[in-house]
Design a protein around this motif. Sequence first.
Motif, PDB file in Angstrom:
ATOM      1  N   ASN A   1      41.052  -1.337   9.322  1.00  0.00           N
ATOM      2  CA  ASN A   1      39.587  -1.201   9.406  1.00  0.00           C
ATOM      3  C   ASN A   1      39.041  -1.803  10.692  1.00  0.00           C
ATOM      4  O   ASN A   1      38.131  -1.239  11.317  1.00  0.00           O
ATOM      5  CB  ASN A   1      38.911  -1.854   8.205  1.00  0.00           C
ATOM      6  CG  ASN A   1      39.110  -1.066   6.925  1.00  0.00           C
ATOM      7  OD1 ASN A   1      39.474   0.109   6.946  1.00  0.00           O
ATOM      8  ND2 ASN A   1      38.897  -1.722   5.802  1.00  0.00           N
ATOM      9  N   ILE A   2      39.585  -2.942  11.118  1.00  0.00           N
ATOM     10  CA  ILE A   2      39.141  -3.580  12.358  1.00  0.00           C
ATOM     11  C   ILE A   2      39.434  -2.666  13.542  1.00  0.00           C
ATOM     12  O   ILE A   2      38.580  -2.455  14.413  1.00  0.00           O
ATOM     13  CB  ILE A   2      39.816  -4.954  12.542  1.00  0.00           C
ATOM     14  CG1 ILE A   2      39.264  -5.957  11.517  1.00  0.00           C
ATOM     15  CG2 ILE A   2      39.630  -5.470  13.965  1.00  0.00           C
ATOM     16  CD1 ILE A   2      40.034  -7.266  11.446  1.00  0.00           C
TER      17      ILE A   2
ATOM     18  N   ASN B   1      39.928   0.607  13.475  1.00  0.00           N
ATOM     19  CA  ASN B   1      39.071   1.798  13.383  1.00  0.00           C
ATOM     20  C   ASN B   1      37.668   1.500  13.891  1.00  0.00           C
ATOM     21  O   ASN B   1      37.048   2.330  14.562  1.00  0.00           O
ATOM     22  CB  ASN B   1      39.013   2.313  11.946  1.00  0.00           C
ATOM     23  CG  ASN B   1      40.287   2.992  11.518  1.00  0.00           C
ATOM     24  OD1 ASN B   1      41.051   3.486  12.346  1.00  0.00           O
ATOM     25  ND2 ASN B   1      40.546   2.999  10.225  1.00  0.00           N
ATOM     26  N   SER B   2      37.172   0.322  13.573  1.00  0.00           N
ATOM     27  CA  SER B   2      35.852  -0.081  14.053  1.00  0.00           C
ATOM     28  C   SER B   2      35.834  -0.165  15.577  1.00  0.00           C
ATOM     29  O   SER B   2      34.870   0.268  16.222  1.00  0.00           O
ATOM     30  CB  SER B   2      35.465  -1.428  13.431  1.00  0.00           C
ATOM     31  OG  SER B   2      34.281  -1.912  13.995  1.00  0.00           O
ATOM     32  N   ALA B   3      36.891  -0.710  16.158  1.00  0.00           N
ATOM     33  CA  ALA B   3      36.979  -0.795  17.621  1.00  0.00           C
ATOM     34  C   ALA B   3      36.973   0.597  18.241  1.00  0.00           C
ATOM     35  O   ALA B   3      36.272   0.848  19.232  1.00  0.00           O
ATOM     36  CB  ALA B   3      38.226  -1.567  18.040  1.00  0.00           C
ATOM     37  N   ALA B   4      37.737   1.517  17.661  1.00  0.00           N
ATOM     38  CA  ALA B   4      37.769   2.899  18.173  1.00  0.00           C
ATOM     39  C   ALA B   4      36.389   3.536  18.077  1.00  0.00           C
ATOM     40  O   ALA B   4      35.944   4.214  19.012  1.00  0.00           O
ATOM     41  CB  ALA B   4      38.803   3.732  17.411  1.00  0.00           C
ATOM     42  N   ASP B   5      35.689   3.305  16.969  1.00  0.00           N
ATOM     43  CA  ASP B   5      34.332   3.843  16.804  1.00  0.00           C
ATOM     44  C   ASP B   5      33.388   3.292  17.867  1.00  0.00           C
ATOM     45  O   ASP B   5      32.579   4.025  18.433  1.00  0.00           O
ATOM     46  CB  ASP B   5      33.772   3.503  15.418  1.00  0.00           C
ATOM     47  CG  ASP B   5      34.396   4.318  14.306  1.00  0.00           C
ATOM     48  OD1 ASP B   5      35.043   5.348  14.593  1.00  0.00           O
ATOM     49  OD2 ASP B   5      34.255   3.902  13.137  1.00  0.00           O
ATOM     50  N   LYS B   6      33.492   2.004  18.142  1.00  0.00           N
ATOM     51  CA  LYS B   6      32.606   1.385  19.124  1.00  0.00           C
ATOM     52  C   LYS B   6      32.889   1.893  20.538  1.00  0.00           C
ATOM     53  O   LYS B   6      31.958   2.131  21.310  1.00  0.00           O
ATOM     54  CB  LYS B   6      32.698  -0.129  19.033  1.00  0.00           C
ATOM     55  CG  LYS B   6      32.098  -0.627  17.721  1.00  0.00           C
ATOM     56  CD  LYS B   6      31.986  -2.099  17.636  1.00  0.00           C
ATOM     57  CE  LYS B   6      31.349  -2.521  16.329  1.00  0.00           C
ATOM     58  NZ  LYS B   6      29.967  -2.116  16.151  1.00  0.00           N
ATOM     59  N   LEU B   7      34.152   2.104  20.857  1.00  0.00           N
ATOM     60  CA  LEU B   7      34.495   2.673  22.165  1.00  0.00           C
ATOM     61  C   LEU B   7      33.997   4.111  22.279  1.00  0.00           C
ATOM     62  O   LEU B   7      33.486   4.520  23.319  1.00  0.00           O
ATOM     63  CB  LEU B   7      36.007   2.591  22.399  1.00  0.00           C
ATOM     64  CG  LEU B   7      36.562   1.175  22.556  1.00  0.00           C
ATOM     65  CD1 LEU B   7      38.083   1.208  22.556  1.00  0.00           C
ATOM     66  CD2 LEU B   7      36.033   0.516  23.822  1.00  0.00           C
ATOM     67  N   PHE B   8      34.137   4.871  21.191  1.00  0.00           N
ATOM     68  CA  PHE B   8      33.608   6.232  21.191  1.00  0.00           C
ATOM     69  C   PHE B   8      32.096   6.222  21.399  1.00  0.00           C
ATOM     70  O   PHE B   8      31.564   7.023  22.172  1.00  0.00           O
ATOM     71  CB  PHE B   8      33.940   6.971  19.893  1.00  0.00           C
ATOM     72  CG  PHE B   8      33.189   8.263  19.770  1.00  0.00           C
ATOM     73  CD1 PHE B   8      33.566   9.372  20.522  1.00  0.00           C
ATOM     74  CD2 PHE B   8      32.076   8.368  18.961  1.00  0.00           C
ATOM     75  CE1 PHE B   8      32.857  10.562  20.445  1.00  0.00           C
ATOM     76  CE2 PHE B   8      31.364   9.551  18.867  1.00  0.00           C
ATOM     77  CZ  PHE B   8      31.761  10.650  19.613  1.00  0.00           C
TER      78      PHE B   8
END
Length: 176
Positions: free
Chosen positions: A107-108, A110-117
Motif C-alpha cells: 500500500n505504501i 502504491n501510494s508513492a506511485a500514485d503521488k508520482l503519477f
Amino acid sequence: MCDRFSYAVGVNSEGERLTIGGWGSRLIEDGSEYYIGLSAIKAAISEYEMLGGRTQLTEAIKDKLKVKNLNELKYILYYKTLNDKKIQSLSKEVLKCARQGDRISLNIINSAADKLFNMADILIRRLNMYDKKYSLCLTGSIVCFDEYITNPLCDKIYNRYDNIEVFTHKIMVTKE
C-alpha cells in the motif's frame, strides 16, 4: 544519489517550462524514497499503538534502527535526530517487505506511485502537452522499485495519455 526530493520538470512545444515538487524532505516529498521511509515509520507506529494493521515493517524498522521496541523510536526521532538519509534508507525495507507480500508495504509503494503519477499528470495538463509526442523520463533510485512503482506509474500514464512515451534512466545507487 539521494531521493529526498521528488519533482517533475516539463517543457512543452512552446518552450514553456514548469517544475512541480522539489521542495525538500521537510515538506514530505511525495513519492520519494523519503516519503516511503517516513510512511514505513508511521505504519510501524500505527501497528505498535494498535491503530493500524500488522506489518512486517515493524520488525524491519526495529532491526534497521537498532531498537528493541518502537517506544525507543521516540528518543531517536526527537533527541538523537533521525536524519533524512536514515529515513530514506527505510524505503529499501519497504521494498523487501512488499516482495514478501506485506500488504501495508504494498500500500505504501502504491501510494508513492500514485503521488508520482499525480505530479506528472498535473505537469502534462498545466503545460497542455497534448499537441505532439513527448517523452517522460523516470530517474533516480526510485526506479529500482521496477514492477512496484515504475510499472504501475507507466500504466497510469499510458492509460491517460497516448502521446507520452515513458522511459527510465537507472542510476548507480551508492551504498549507505
